[in-house]
Design an enzyme around this catalytic site. Structure first.
Site, PDB file in Angstrom:
ATOM      1  CD  GLU A  46      -3.105  -0.741   0.106  1.00 38.78           C
ATOM      2  OE1 GLU A  46      -3.478   0.434  -0.063  1.00 38.78           O
ATOM      3  OE2 GLU A  46      -3.558  -1.694  -0.554  1.00 38.78           O
ATOM      4  CD  GLU A  87      -5.305   7.406  -3.738  1.00 39.55           C
ATOM      5  OE1 GLU A  87      -5.755   6.788  -4.703  1.00 39.55           O
ATOM      6  OE2 GLU A  87      -5.984   7.767  -2.763  1.00 39.55           O
ATOM      7  CG  ASN A 134     -12.896   4.622   5.698  1.00 34.71           C
ATOM      8  OD1 ASN A 134     -13.543   3.907   6.442  1.00 34.71           O
ATOM      9  ND2 ASN A 134     -12.848   4.420   4.392  1.00 34.71           N
TER      10      ASN A 134
END
Length: 173
Positions: A51, A60, A97
């Site tokens: 990840e 990201e 989240n």
């Protein structure tokens, strides 16, 4: 038992000096969230290795535009997709989240999402996500495909995740 710096570098050779930065925070986060057995540690480290590009990325690379308007992620206001794009070592994504992670870690991530880019918070958020999504139990069962699906929603990057798991299992044995 802690993961040593040498073990972390052997599992994630592309991490380089980032391993030095993350070794302590990762060990503390694994203790805090019960990632305590060799199987759990190997699975956790392999997943965050994939990840995060082996600890190189805590934000990201994509802009987050793809998450705009994603109600399933809680992105209901304009700009939420970009603001709450994946961050941390497991890439926490979406307003909902971030809110849950905020409450669990005692951080105001909704106001300051970039806090997940700090090594301690990046590590703790990944370990919190891991535990809160039942991944210790899946790691105990040895099911790396189910672990991957629970993190990713599919099997994206499965080949690398399995290679990292194999390296971690060997190094931590």
């Amino acid at each position: 038992m802690s993961v040593t710096l040498e073990q972390l570098k052997a599992i994630m050779p592309r991490a380089g000096k980032r391993a030095d930065v993350f070794c302590g925070p990762l060990n503390a986060a694994m203790v805090e969230f019960g990632i305590s057995s060799p199987a759990r540690r190997a699975s956790f480290l392999s997943q965050i290795g994939h990840e995060s590009g082996q600890l190189l990325y805590v934000r990201e690379i994509a802009s987050g535009e793809a998450y705009e308007g994603r109600r399933d992620l809680g992105n209901t206001s304009p700009g939420d997709g970009r603001r709450y794009r994946g961050r941390g070592l497991i890439q926490i994504t979406g307003r909902a989240n971030y809110g849950a992670c905020s409450m669990a870690l005692g951080l105001d991530l909704l106001a300051s999402p970039e806090l997940l880019e700090q090594p301690v918070n990046a590590s703790r958020s990944a370990a919190w996500f891991w535990k809160s999504h039942g991944l210790n139990e899946l790691a105990d069962a040895g099911d790396q495909i189910k672990v991957t699906k629970r993190i990713n929603g599919g099997t994206n990057g499965l080949t690398e995740r399995l290679a990292l798991f194999s390296a971690a299992a060997r190094v931590l044995a």
